[in-house]
Design an enzyme around this catalytic site. Structure first.
Site, short mmCIF file in Angstrom:
data_model
loop_
_atom_site.label_atom_id
_atom_site.label_comp_id
_atom_site.label_asym_id
_atom_site.label_seq_id
_atom_site.Cartn_x
_atom_site.Cartn_y
_atom_site.Cartn_z
N ASN A 158 0.99 -1.09 0.14
CA ASN A 158 0.01 0.02 -0.08
C ASN A 158 0.89 1.30 -0.14
O ASN A 158 2.24 1.27 -0.12
CB ASN A 158 -0.90 0.14 1.22
N ASP A 210 -3.74 -6.29 4.39
CA ASP A 210 -4.92 -7.06 4.81
C ASP A 210 -4.66 -8.56 4.16
O ASP A 210 -5.55 -9.57 4.68
CB ASP A 210 -6.35 -6.50 4.48
N PRO A 256 -2.39 -12.21 9.37
CA PRO A 256 -2.85 -12.02 10.81
C PRO A 256 -3.10 -10.57 11.08
O PRO A 256 -2.50 -9.93 10.80
CB PRO A 256 -1.80 -12.62 11.32
N ASP A 257 -4.05 -10.29 12.08
CA ASP A 257 -4.35 -8.99 12.38
C ASP A 257 -3.46 -8.83 13.86
O ASP A 257 -3.85 -9.40 14.90
CB ASP A 257 -5.88 -8.72 12.68
N ILE A 258 -2.55 -8.04 13.88
CA ILE A 258 -1.49 -7.95 14.75
C ILE A 258 -2.34 -7.34 15.89
O ILE A 258 -2.14 -7.55 16.98
CB ILE A 258 -0.25 -7.06 14.44
N PHE A 265 -4.67 2.65 14.54
CA PHE A 265 -5.17 3.82 13.58
C PHE A 265 -6.04 3.24 12.43
O PHE A 265 -5.80 1.84 12.27
CB PHE A 265 -3.79 4.11 12.64
N LYS A 288 -13.91 -0.31 14.91
CA LYS A 288 -12.47 -1.11 15.01
C LYS A 288 -12.08 -1.36 16.49
O LYS A 288 -11.48 -2.14 16.84
CB LYS A 288 -11.47 -0.44 13.92
N LYS A 313 -11.36 -4.85 17.83
CA LYS A 313 -9.98 -5.36 18.11
C LYS A 313 -9.88 -5.12 19.51
O LYS A 313 -8.42 -5.39 19.92
CB LYS A 313 -9.07 -4.44 17.14
N1 CTP Z 1 -3.91 -3.85 11.82
C1 CTP Z 1 -2.93 -4.85 12.17
N2 CTP Z 1 -3.04 -5.96 11.31
C2 CTP Z 1 -3.50 -6.01 10.18
C3 CTP Z 1 -4.31 -5.13 9.84
C4 CTP Z 1 -4.51 -3.86 10.50
O1 CTP Z 1 -2.32 -4.91 13.34
N3 CTP Z 1 -3.57 -7.20 9.62
C5 CTP Z 1 -4.07 -2.74 12.47
C6 CTP Z 1 -3.30 -1.42 11.98
O2 CTP Z 1 -2.01 -1.22 12.17
C7 CTP Z 1 -4.19 -0.18 12.57
C8 CTP Z 1 -5.41 -1.05 12.75
O3 CTP Z 1 -5.07 -2.26 12.80
O4 CTP Z 1 -3.81 0.21 13.94
C9 CTP Z 1 -6.74 -0.65 11.76
O5 CTP Z 1 -6.11 -0.95 10.49
P1 CTP Z 1 -7.18 -0.64 9.08
O6 CTP Z 1 -6.45 -0.81 7.97
O7 CTP Z 1 -7.56 0.74 9.17
O8 CTP Z 1 -8.24 -1.55 9.47
P2 CTP Z 1 -8.53 -2.87 8.90
O9 CTP Z 1 -8.74 -3.75 10.49
O10 CTP Z 1 -7.62 -3.48 8.21
O11 CTP Z 1 -9.97 -2.76 8.34
P3 CTP Z 1 -10.42 -2.13 6.87
O12 CTP Z 1 -9.29 -2.32 5.99
O13 CTP Z 1 -11.58 -3.21 6.49
O14 CTP Z 1 -10.80 -0.74 6.97
#
Ligand code: CTP
Length: 414
Positions: free
Chosen positions: A209, A278, A304-306, A322, A336, A340
């Site tokens: 991105n 993502d 994985p969502d950290i 963020f 969110k 989360k």
């Molecule tokens: N984040 C994360 N791991 C991921 C995706 C996101 O830790 N795989 C964290 C980002 O660092 C940020 C927050 O989650 O602090 C939100 O990220 P964002 O991209 O805005 O949201 P998403 O959960 O990816 O949702 P979407 O893209 O559908 O808006």
């Protein structure tokens, strides 16, 4: 501690020690500060403005009534611009005029107009320094909150020995570094994630991105300024992160998760600023896919969502996420925040006229039941404001550190 991006207005007045101010400018600029030199007419008798201009990479300001320069940045704007006003060397005449509150030249006017901390490093002949008139002026200035750096003792240009020498530039640099800094996060270990991640398709291609990592680096700097120990876990970025942070370079979301989990044990604050990809290809190949193979679809799986992973831990640090959004910033950020299980969500707008790389931006800081708008401002200023906001949220009482150490958060705070 870091001087990166600090805006220092350096006043130089008429003293033989003015040459040492050149070295001070060099040291400040080397540490990443922005330095605007303002010279009194008497200072120009000792050092040429061109020397300071070459070292600070900015035109020196000298006159109060210079219409052309005032149009570009008025003296009031300049007074507001400064994070700190430093006068080194400050002559006896300068001390007297400041003590009187005069505003008949640029430097004295700036000192009256600024709300930033003011530091004065006097340098003069010993007898002049010890004269009761000078001492009364120093006393008056200290009473008003001006920080006066005592002159060093030693042999002077006039042949006398005693107090009156300008301290070494390295010492003055250290005084400026410590200036006005609220070390409220001393003893805290903060992890900041920054930049994009890259998810490989094959050895030549990846999904990623537009994130630049600038906000994450600015946040790391702001946390360092507040005294925190900072680990910066960043994806591929072009800007050099602060050397005062413990930097860990990663490429993929999986690596970022691994490094974050490894270091989160002794961490009290996680600021997840990374724009983590993502999705990632299900089956990245070791060999480059040739155009002739005509691949039309790419199978993806979620990364994985950290942040959410940390949010699920029984004992977790204070979590700040963020949310880059194109619309409904507050609602999306709050959704969110809940999903989360984090403490604060910071939303910023992206879209056709707003991008990841914008120099100026606006933030909406959302918690379970309130929203605070910050900006528009530069990322560095917003990062400082955000760190102040986080610090205040961590502990409305005075001792943030005790609070944090006692309460690695064990429950959902949202
Ligand atoms: N984040 C994360 N791991 C991921 C995706 C996101 O830790 N795989 C964290 C980002 O660092 C940020 C927050 O989650 O602090 C939100 O990220 P964002 O991209 O805005 O949201 P998403 O959960 O990816 O949702 P979407 O893209 O559908 O808006």
């Amino acid at each position: 501690m870091t001087l990166r991006y600090r805006k220092i207005l350096l006043g130089v007045t008429g003293s033989i020690a003015a040459y040492k101010a050149c070295e001070l400018v060099r040291l400040l600029v080397q540490d990443g500060a922005e330095v605007q030199v303002v010279m009194s007419p008497a200072a120009e008798q000792f050092v040429g403005a061109m020397t300071f201009e070459a070292l600070s990479r900015k035109p020196v300001r000298t006159a109060l009534f210079d219409r052309e320069v005032e149009m570009a940045m008025s003296h009031i704007e300049l007074a507001r611009w400064a994070d700190a006003v430093v006068i080194a060397p400050a002559s006896a005449n300068c001390l007297a005029r400041l003590a009187m509150g005069l505003a008949d030249d640029l430097l004295t006017t700036l000192c009256l107009a600024t709300r930033a901390p003011v530091v004065i490093a006097p340098a003069m002949n010993t007898a002049m320094w010890e004269n009761p008139a000078t001492q009364a002026h120093v006393h008056a200035l200290v009473e008003r909150g001006v920080q006066v750096v005592s002159p060093a003792v030693g042999e002077q240009a006039c042949g006398e020995t005693g107090p009156g020498r300008l301290p070494d530039p390295e010492y003055l640099r250290a005084v400026i570094e410590d200036l006005g800094t609220d070390r409220a996060l001393q003893g805290i270990h903060a992890i900041v994630t920054a930049g994009p991640t890259r998810e490989p398709i094959d050895p030549a291609r990846f999904i990623s991105n537009f994130s630049t990592g600038r906000m994450g680096c600015a946040l790391a700097d702001a946390l360092l300024e507040r005294g925190a120990r900072v680990t910066l876990i960043h994806g591929p970025i072009d800007i050099p992160p602060s050397s005062d942070a413990d930097c860990v370079a990663v490429t993929t979301a999986a690596e970022m998760l691994e490094e974050t989990l490894k270091r989160s044990e002794d961490c009290q604050l996680l600021v997840a600023n990374a724009a983590v990809a993502d999705w990632r290809p299900c089956a990245p190949t070791d060999r480059k896919t040739k155009k002739a193979q005509e691949v039309r679809t790419l199978e993806l799986e979620p990364t994985p969502d950290i942040l959410a992973t940390l949010g699920q831990q029984a004992s977790r640090p204070y979590l700040v996420g963020f949310a880059a959004e194109t619309e409904d910033l507050e609602e999306n950020a709050r959704a969110k925040l809940r999903a989360k299980n984090v403490d604060l969500m910071v939303a910023n707008r992206i879209g056709p006229n707003h991008g990841f790389g914008d120099a100026e931006t606006t933030l909406e800081v959302v918690d379970a039941d309130s929203v605070t708008r910050l900006g528009p401002d530069s990322k560095n200023t917003l990062a400082r404001q955000l760190v102040d906001h986080i610090t205040a949220r961590l502990s409305p009482a005075s001792s943030v550190v005790d609070f944090l150490h006692a309460a690695r958060r064990t429950t959902h705070s949202g």
